[in-house]
Write a protein that holds these residues in place. Structure first.
Motif, PDB file in Angstrom:
ATOM      1  N   LEU A   1     -12.788  -0.082  16.494  1.00  0.00           N
ATOM      2  CA  LEU A   1     -14.069  -0.388  15.842  1.00  0.00           C
ATOM      3  C   LEU A   1     -13.823  -0.730  14.377  1.00  0.00           C
ATOM      4  CD1 LEU A   1     -16.165   2.642  17.176  1.00  0.00           C
ATOM      5  CD2 LEU A   1     -16.040   0.351  18.149  1.00  0.00           C
ATOM      6  N   SER A   2     -14.699  -1.564  13.842  1.00  0.00           N
ATOM      7  CA  SER A   2     -14.629  -1.875  12.407  1.00  0.00           C
ATOM      8  C   SER A   2     -16.040  -2.043  11.873  1.00  0.00           C
ATOM      9  CB  SER A   2     -13.823  -3.159  12.183  1.00  0.00           C
ATOM     10  OG  SER A   2     -14.520  -4.272  12.684  1.00  0.00           O
ATOM     11  N   ARG A   3     -16.117  -2.165  10.552  1.00  0.00           N
ATOM     12  CA  ARG A   3     -17.402  -2.445   9.904  1.00  0.00           C
ATOM     13  C   ARG A   3     -17.130  -3.153   8.587  1.00  0.00           C
ATOM     14  NH1 ARG A   3     -19.200   0.943   5.760  1.00  0.00           N
ATOM     15  NH2 ARG A   3     -17.805   2.680   5.327  1.00  0.00           N
ATOM     16  N   ALA A   4     -18.099  -3.893   8.118  1.00  0.00           N
ATOM     17  CA  ALA A   4     -17.983  -4.593   6.841  1.00  0.00           C
ATOM     18  C   ALA A   4     -18.178  -3.591   5.701  1.00  0.00           C
ATOM     19  CB  ALA A   4     -19.028  -5.701   6.767  1.00  0.00           C
ATOM     20  N   PRO A   5     -17.688  -3.903   4.509  1.00  0.00           N
ATOM     21  CA  PRO A   5     -17.889  -2.989   3.382  1.00  0.00           C
ATOM     22  C   PRO A   5     -19.385  -2.764   3.111  1.00  0.00           C
ATOM     23  CG  PRO A   5     -16.316  -4.702   2.797  1.00  0.00           C
ATOM     24  CD  PRO A   5     -16.891  -5.076   4.115  1.00  0.00           C
ATOM     25  N   ARG A   6     -19.739  -1.565   2.830  1.00  0.00           N
ATOM     26  CA  ARG A   6     -21.108  -1.122   2.517  1.00  0.00           C
ATOM     27  C   ARG A   6     -22.094  -1.399   3.650  1.00  0.00           C
ATOM     28  NH1 ARG A   6     -19.168  -3.496  -1.990  1.00  0.00           N
ATOM     29  NH2 ARG A   6     -20.399  -5.377  -1.785  1.00  0.00           N
ATOM     30  N   SER A   7     -21.599  -1.530   4.882  1.00  0.00           N
ATOM     31  CA  SER A   7     -22.455  -1.745   6.039  1.00  0.00           C
ATOM     32  C   SER A   7     -22.333  -0.541   6.958  1.00  0.00           C
ATOM     33  CB  SER A   7     -22.026  -3.011   6.777  1.00  0.00           C
ATOM     34  OG  SER A   7     -22.743  -3.133   7.983  1.00  0.00           O
ATOM     35  N   LYS A   8     -23.393  -0.253   7.654  1.00  0.00           N
ATOM     36  CA  LYS A   8     -23.376   0.834   8.639  1.00  0.00           C
ATOM     37  C   LYS A   8     -23.326   0.301  10.064  1.00  0.00           C
ATOM     38  CE  LYS A   8     -24.013   3.935   5.449  1.00  0.00           C
ATOM     39  NZ  LYS A   8     -22.863   4.562   4.878  1.00  0.00           N
TER      40      LYS A   8
ATOM     41  N   ARG B   1       0.837  -1.196   0.000  1.00  0.00           N
ATOM     42  CA  ARG B   1       0.000   0.000   0.000  1.00  0.00           C
ATOM     43  C   ARG B   1       0.873   1.248   0.000  1.00  0.00           C
ATOM     44  NH1 ARG B   1      -4.865   0.900   4.028  1.00  0.00           N
ATOM     45  NH2 ARG B   1      -5.560  -0.796   2.758  1.00  0.00           N
ATOM     46  N   LYS B   2       0.549   2.154  -0.879  1.00  0.00           N
ATOM     47  CA  LYS B   2       1.323   3.392  -0.972  1.00  0.00           C
ATOM     48  C   LYS B   2       0.622   4.551  -0.296  1.00  0.00           C
ATOM     49  CE  LYS B   2       3.634   1.969  -5.153  1.00  0.00           C
ATOM     50  NZ  LYS B   2       3.793   2.136  -6.566  1.00  0.00           N
ATOM     51  N   ARG B   3      -0.639   4.391   0.001  1.00  0.00           N
ATOM     52  CA  ARG B   3      -1.380   5.483   0.627  1.00  0.00           C
ATOM     53  C   ARG B   3      -1.718   5.126   2.068  1.00  0.00           C
ATOM     54  NH1 ARG B   3      -6.624   4.394   1.492  1.00  0.00           N
ATOM     55  NH2 ARG B   3      -7.567   2.688   0.338  1.00  0.00           N
ATOM     56  N   ALA B   4      -1.844   6.125   2.876  1.00  0.00           N
ATOM     57  CA  ALA B   4      -2.242   5.931   4.264  1.00  0.00           C
ATOM     58  C   ALA B   4      -3.742   5.645   4.299  1.00  0.00           C
ATOM     59  CB  ALA B   4      -1.930   7.179   5.066  1.00  0.00           C
ATOM     60  N   PRO B   5      -4.200   4.844   5.261  1.00  0.00           N
ATOM     61  CA  PRO B   5      -5.641   4.574   5.318  1.00  0.00           C
ATOM     62  C   PRO B   5      -6.404   5.849   5.642  1.00  0.00           C
ATOM     63  CG  PRO B   5      -4.545   3.667   7.244  1.00  0.00           C
ATOM     64  CD  PRO B   5      -3.476   4.166   6.327  1.00  0.00           C
ATOM     65  N   LYS B   6      -7.558   5.988   5.020  1.00  0.00           N
ATOM     66  CA  LYS B   6      -8.350   7.188   5.310  1.00  0.00           C
ATOM     67  C   LYS B   6      -9.340   6.895   6.427  1.00  0.00           C
ATOM     68  CE  LYS B   6     -11.972   6.569   1.899  1.00  0.00           C
ATOM     69  NZ  LYS B   6     -12.720   7.185   0.836  1.00  0.00           N
ATOM     70  N   LEU B   7      -9.692   7.931   7.144  1.00  0.00           N
ATOM     71  CA  LEU B   7     -10.585   7.821   8.290  1.00  0.00           C
ATOM     72  C   LEU B   7     -12.004   7.541   7.803  1.00  0.00           C
ATOM     73  CD1 LEU B   7     -10.782   8.072  11.383  1.00  0.00           C
ATOM     74  CD2 LEU B   7     -11.269  10.480  11.061  1.00  0.00           C
ATOM     75  N   ASP B   8     -12.561   6.437   8.248  1.00  0.00           N
ATOM     76  CA  ASP B   8     -13.926   6.055   7.889  1.00  0.00           C
ATOM     77  C   ASP B   8     -14.893   6.952   8.663  1.00  0.00           C
ATOM     78  OD1 ASP B   8     -16.493   4.389   8.387  1.00  0.00           O
ATOM     79  OD2 ASP B   8     -15.457   3.299   6.782  1.00  0.00           O
ATOM     80  N   GLU B   9     -15.788   7.620   7.944  1.00  0.00           N
ATOM     81  CA  GLU B   9     -16.701   8.583   8.572  1.00  0.00           C
ATOM     82  C   GLU B   9     -17.687   7.915   9.526  1.00  0.00           C
ATOM     83  OE1 GLU B   9     -18.576  11.029   5.634  1.00  0.00           O
ATOM     84  OE2 GLU B   9     -16.664  11.516   4.684  1.00  0.00           O
ATOM     85  N   VAL B  10     -18.188   6.732   9.159  1.00  0.00           N
ATOM     86  CA  VAL B  10     -19.161   6.039  10.012  1.00  0.00           C
ATOM     87  C   VAL B  10     -18.506   5.629  11.330  1.00  0.00           C
ATOM     88  CG1 VAL B  10     -20.621   3.986  10.200  1.00  0.00           C
ATOM     89  CG2 VAL B  10     -20.482   5.222   8.025  1.00  0.00           C
TER      90      VAL B  10
ATOM     91  N   GLU C   1      -8.287   7.621  15.174  1.00  0.00           N
ATOM     92  CA  GLU C   1      -7.288   7.521  14.114  1.00  0.00           C
ATOM     93  C   GLU C   1      -7.501   6.236  13.335  1.00  0.00           C
ATOM     94  OE1 GLU C   1      -3.391   5.930  16.323  1.00  0.00           O
ATOM     95  OE2 GLU C   1      -4.027   7.912  16.987  1.00  0.00           O
ATOM     96  N   PRO C   2      -7.330   6.284  12.017  1.00  0.00           N
ATOM     97  CA  PRO C   2      -7.542   5.081  11.205  1.00  0.00           C
ATOM     98  C   PRO C   2      -6.362   4.116  11.332  1.00  0.00           C
ATOM     99  CG  PRO C   2      -6.847   6.890   9.815  1.00  0.00           C
ATOM    100  CD  PRO C   2      -7.012   7.446  11.198  1.00  0.00           C
ATOM    101  N   ASP C   3      -6.678   2.841  11.471  1.00  0.00           N
ATOM    102  CA  ASP C   3      -5.653   1.805  11.489  1.00  0.00           C
ATOM    103  C   ASP C   3      -5.546   1.146  10.113  1.00  0.00           C
ATOM    104  OD1 ASP C   3      -5.069   2.160  14.227  1.00  0.00           O
ATOM    105  OD2 ASP C   3      -6.796   0.929  14.755  1.00  0.00           O
ATOM    106  N   ASP C   4      -6.682   1.029   9.440  1.00  0.00           N
ATOM    107  CA  ASP C   4      -6.753   0.437   8.112  1.00  0.00           C
ATOM    108  C   ASP C   4      -8.089   0.870   7.522  1.00  0.00           C
ATOM    109  OD1 ASP C   4      -6.024  -1.027   5.907  1.00  0.00           O
ATOM    110  OD2 ASP C   4      -5.783  -2.930   6.973  1.00  0.00           O
ATOM    111  N   ASP C   5      -8.410   0.399   6.329  1.00  0.00           N
ATOM    112  CA  ASP C   5      -9.716   0.704   5.758  1.00  0.00           C
ATOM    113  C   ASP C   5     -10.788   0.085   6.635  1.00  0.00           C
ATOM    114  OD1 ASP C   5      -8.584   2.057   3.655  1.00  0.00           O
ATOM    115  OD2 ASP C   5      -8.599   0.330   2.302  1.00  0.00           O
ATOM    116  N   ARG C   6     -11.763   0.872   7.008  1.00  0.00           N
ATOM    117  CA  ARG C   6     -12.876   0.456   7.870  1.00  0.00           C
ATOM    118  C   ARG C   6     -12.408  -0.111   9.204  1.00  0.00           C
ATOM    119  NH1 ARG C   6     -13.606  -1.027   2.887  1.00  0.00           N
ATOM    120  NH2 ARG C   6     -13.140  -3.225   3.242  1.00  0.00           N
ATOM    121  N   LEU C   7     -11.339   0.456   9.754  1.00  0.00           N
ATOM    122  CA  LEU C   7     -10.826   0.069  11.072  1.00  0.00           C
ATOM    123  C   LEU C   7     -10.301   1.333  11.756  1.00  0.00           C
ATOM    124  CD1 LEU C   7     -10.282  -2.468  12.847  1.00  0.00           C
ATOM    125  CD2 LEU C   7      -7.963  -2.414  11.948  1.00  0.00           C
TER     126      LEU C   7
END
Length: 192
Positions: free
Chosen positions: A86-93, A22-31, A59-65
């Motif tokens: 906290l985490s969540r599945a893709p396309r889940s709230k 991965r070349k980009r840092a994980p982005k902060l998941d809004e949910v 702070e984001p640890d990974d995508d959706r984490l």
């Protein structure tokens, strides 16, 4: 036909494609970033509500984490922070709690780094232990290491103990001039 004489072409298996790092840092998941109340509720199983302070950040640890941090209001834990991942599945709230705990913050008091025994022990203690292992008197080994001259006139404790043992052995041995206990001067006892 000879089976060894016929050669079939070797099957070439292509290498497995590898995923590029991965070349980009994980982005902060809004949910997940907005789920501060869910994170605080998850900590209530570990601590009293009065021991959980204000929300420090997420702070984001990974995508959706995402990891949320809260100030810890525990006596003896100044500068420490509660965390909830906290985490969540893709396309889940639906938010899922992965992990909770207590970690030291930037200004927390923590134990010093561990130092091996061989580096913490004093030179004096090393001399004592080496003397004991060699069967010597540790105090004499310390004096010798310090350069204190030892008196040759004074007998050592070991030699005085051995001379004391020799004198007690001499007093318990029968005198050669006296007859032994099994020998008797009565000739009739000798025949029996």
């Amino acid at each position: 036909m000879d089976p060894e004489a016929t050669t079939e072409p070797a099957v070439r298996i292509p290498p497995k494609p590898t995923r590029a790092p991965r070349k980009r840092a994980p982005k902060l998941d809004e949910v997940l970033a907005a789920a501060v109340d869910e994170a605080r509720n998850a900590l209530e199983g570990l601590a009293e509500p009065a021991q959980i302070g204000e929300h420090v950040g997420a702070e984001p640890d990974d995508d959706r984490l995402v990891t949320h941090r809260f100030t810890a209001k525990l006596s003896g834990y100044r500068g420490w922070e509660w965390f909830v991942t906290l985490s969540r599945a893709p396309r889940s709230k639906v938010v899922t709690v992965c992990e909770t705990g207590l970690l030291p913050g930037a200004d927390a008091i923590v134990a010093p780094d561990w130092v091996p025994w061989s580096e913490r022990v004093s030179q004096e203690e090393k001399i004592r232990l080496e003397a004991i292992a060699a069967g010597e008197d540790p105090e004499k080994a310390l004096a010798r290491a310090a350069g204190v001259p030892q008196d040759e006139d004074q007998p050592s404790e070991a030699s005085s103990e051995s001379s004391a043992e020799d004198s007690t052995e001499d007093s318990t041995e029968p005198d050669s001039t006296e007859p032994a206990a099994d020998e008797s001067s009565d000739p009739s006892a000798a025949e029996a």
